[in-house]
Write a protein that holds these residues in place. Structure first.
Motif, PDB file in Angstrom:
ATOM      1  N   VAL A 115       0.831  -1.196   0.000  1.00  0.00           N
ATOM      2  CA  VAL A 115       0.000   0.000   0.000  1.00  0.00           C
ATOM      3  C   VAL A 115       0.869   1.251   0.000  1.00  0.00           C
ATOM      4  O   VAL A 115       1.929   1.286   0.633  1.00  0.00           O
ATOM      5  N   CYS A 116       0.427   2.288  -0.714  1.00  0.00           N
ATOM      6  CA  CYS A 116       1.090   3.596  -0.719  1.00  0.00           C
ATOM      7  C   CYS A 116       0.269   4.562   0.124  1.00  0.00           C
ATOM      8  O   CYS A 116      -0.945   4.683  -0.054  1.00  0.00           O
ATOM      9  N   LEU A 117       0.950   5.244   1.036  1.00  0.00           N
ATOM     10  CA  LEU A 117       0.324   6.277   1.858  1.00  0.00           C
ATOM     11  C   LEU A 117       0.857   7.632   1.406  1.00  0.00           C
ATOM     12  O   LEU A 117       2.050   7.901   1.507  1.00  0.00           O
ATOM     13  N   ASP A 118      -0.040   8.459   0.888  1.00  0.00           N
ATOM     14  CA  ASP A 118       0.368   9.769   0.403  1.00  0.00           C
ATOM     15  C   ASP A 118       0.257  10.834   1.482  1.00  0.00           C
ATOM     16  O   ASP A 118       1.238  11.485   1.833  1.00  0.00           O
ATOM     17  N   SER A 119      -0.936  11.014   2.032  1.00  0.00           N
ATOM     18  CA  SER A 119      -1.145  12.155   2.914  1.00  0.00           C
ATOM     19  C   SER A 119      -2.458  12.016   3.658  1.00  0.00           C
ATOM     20  O   SER A 119      -3.256  11.109   3.403  1.00  0.00           O
ATOM     21  N   VAL A 120      -2.671  12.950   4.564  1.00  0.00           N
ATOM     22  CA  VAL A 120      -3.964  13.173   5.205  1.00  0.00           C
ATOM     23  C   VAL A 120      -4.470  14.517   4.698  1.00  0.00           C
ATOM     24  O   VAL A 120      -3.709  15.480   4.620  1.00  0.00           O
ATOM     25  N   VAL A 121      -5.731  14.580   4.304  1.00  0.00           N
ATOM     26  CA  VAL A 121      -6.294  15.832   3.802  1.00  0.00           C
ATOM     27  C   VAL A 121      -7.525  16.211   4.616  1.00  0.00           C
ATOM     28  O   VAL A 121      -8.275  15.343   5.074  1.00  0.00           O
ATOM     29  N   ILE A 122      -7.689  17.510   4.799  1.00  0.00           N
ATOM     30  CA  ILE A 122      -8.852  18.059   5.494  1.00  0.00           C
ATOM     31  C   ILE A 122      -9.526  19.029   4.541  1.00  0.00           C
ATOM     32  O   ILE A 122      -8.922  20.027   4.122  1.00  0.00           O
ATOM     33  N   TYR A 123     -10.764  18.716   4.179  1.00  0.00           N
ATOM     34  CA  TYR A 123     -11.520  19.532   3.232  1.00  0.00           C
ATOM     35  C   TYR A 123     -12.830  19.978   3.878  1.00  0.00           C
ATOM     36  O   TYR A 123     -13.353  19.301   4.773  1.00  0.00           O
ATOM     37  N   PRO A 124     -13.398  21.096   3.410  1.00  0.00           N
ATOM     38  CA  PRO A 124     -14.764  21.425   3.818  1.00  0.00           C
ATOM     39  C   PRO A 124     -15.691  20.261   3.499  1.00  0.00           C
ATOM     40  O   PRO A 124     -15.545  19.600   2.469  1.00  0.00           O
ATOM     41  N   ASN A 125     -16.624  20.019   4.382  1.00  0.00           N
ATOM     42  CA  ASN A 125     -17.493  18.852   4.262  1.00  0.00           C
ATOM     43  C   ASN A 125     -18.207  18.778   2.915  1.00  0.00           C
ATOM     44  O   ASN A 125     -18.417  17.689   2.368  1.00  0.00           O
ATOM     45  N   GLU A 126     -18.555  19.937   2.338  1.00  0.00           N
ATOM     46  CA  GLU A 126     -19.309  19.922   1.079  1.00  0.00           C
ATOM     47  C   GLU A 126     -18.455  19.507  -0.112  1.00  0.00           C
ATOM     48  O   GLU A 126     -18.980  19.303  -1.208  1.00  0.00           O
ATOM     49  N   PHE A 127     -17.135  19.352   0.082  1.00  0.00           N
ATOM     50  CA  PHE A 127     -16.249  18.931  -1.017  1.00  0.00           C
ATOM     51  C   PHE A 127     -16.208  17.417  -1.179  1.00  0.00           C
ATOM     52  O   PHE A 127     -15.564  16.914  -2.105  1.00  0.00           O
ATOM     53  N   ARG A 128     -16.885  16.667  -0.324  1.00  0.00           N
ATOM     54  CA  ARG A 128     -16.766  15.208  -0.357  1.00  0.00           C
ATOM     55  C   ARG A 128     -17.163  14.629  -1.708  1.00  0.00           C
ATOM     56  O   ARG A 128     -16.584  13.638  -2.169  1.00  0.00           O
ATOM     57  N   GLU A 129     -18.127  15.236  -2.369  1.00  0.00           N
ATOM     58  CA  GLU A 129     -18.578  14.714  -3.652  1.00  0.00           C
ATOM     59  C   GLU A 129     -17.510  14.861  -4.737  1.00  0.00           C
ATOM     60  O   GLU A 129     -17.571  14.191  -5.768  1.00  0.00           O
TER      61      GLU A 129
END
Length: 281
Positions: A262-276
């Motif tokens: 498995v490759c682990l790139d990063s952790v990302v935090i986005y505004p909830n409405e960006f999930r789509e």
């Protein structure tokens, strides 16, 4: 009289008012209600729109309300002479901080804040042992490098970030890929032959915040060959003037079987409405 009448008849009619005749203040009052990309497109129309598009009050409405706190957290030396439009443009870049282990930027269309944490900014069990993990350079990461797990029995990744998030609801994800991708004859290929162990037990995700919020989720890693955002949970920021500390983890510590590939790139935090927008699980 005849010659005078003929002379007046040849006078061209006065030009009709056009967009270029609008006062800049009126134009700016309209632009303030538009998205940044629309403002930039209209700035190309004429001089009035170009001047109005530079008005500070137009761009101040697009910046986070706690913009000064964000700037202090990210930049050691930020120019004080920039106009609001240039500040917005600067914050829309992927700005590195905390020793280049994190990046923060504003979404160009909405002005909402996004944040990413590199694999080098995470505490990964066994990362310094080449029998288990390797650091791999790649163009598929905004940090230019990912952590590749060859094989391990105890899989554990922890991290945290402290940041003055603007008010709103945010979603946290691990960005990962089963398999190791590369380019061959100019085409992307992904080698998944070393992927194993992820179908035996689910991976457990957790997050907690400094104001007492918690989230727990789990899922199997079963999508090979492409980057997937694995949803950990959501948290809500109510006070943008206070630093919010977010802790998060990912574990699969069933030692009855090894897992790897498995490759682990990063952790990302986005505004909830960006999930789509994301390929998320």
């Amino acid at each position: 009289m005849g010659s005078g009448f003929s002379h007046n008849a040849l006078q061209p009619p006065p030009p009709e008012p056009g967009l270029g005749d609008l006062p800049e203040g009126c134009v700016a009052s309209v632009l303030v209600h538009l998205d940044p990309p629309e403002i930039c497109r209209l700035a190309l129309l004429n001089r009035a729109f170009r001047g109005a598009s530079s008005a500070d009050f137009v761009w101040e409405s697009k910046l986070p309300p706690n913009c000064e706190s964000v700037v202090r957290r990210v930049f050691d030396d930020f120019p004080s002479s920039l106009c609001k439009r240039d500040i917005y443009s600067r914050l829309c870049r992927q700005n590195s901080f905390d020793g280049d282990t994190k990046k923060v930027w504003l979404d160009k269309r909405t002005g909402r804040l996004c944040l990413s944490i590199s694999s080098t900014g995470l505490a990964i069990t066994g990362i310094d042992d080449r029998r288990y993990w390797n650091r791999i350079p790649t163009e598929e990461s905004r940090f230019g490098m990912v952590a590749y797990l060859k094989q391990i029995w105890w899989f554990e990744v922890d991290g945290e970030v402290e940041f003055p998030f603007p008010a709103g609801t945010y979603s946290l994800f691990f960005r990962m890929q089963l398999g190791r991708s590369a380019k061959r004859f100019g085409r992307r290929v992904c080698n998944s032959e070393h992927v194993h162990g992820w179908d035996r037990k689910p991976v457990r995700f957790q997050l907690s915040t400094s104001d007492g919020q918690e989230a727990i989720s789990q899922c199997f890693l079963n999508v090979s060959g492409k980057w997937v955002h694995y949803h950990v949970g959501d948290f809500v920021v109510q006070d943008p003037n206070t630093l919010m500390k977010v802790k998060f983890s990912m574990t699969q510590i069933d030692c009855t079987h090894p897992k790897g590939g498995v490759c682990l790139d990063s952790v990302v935090i986005y505004p909830n409405e960006f999930r789509e927008r994301l390929k998320c699980v």
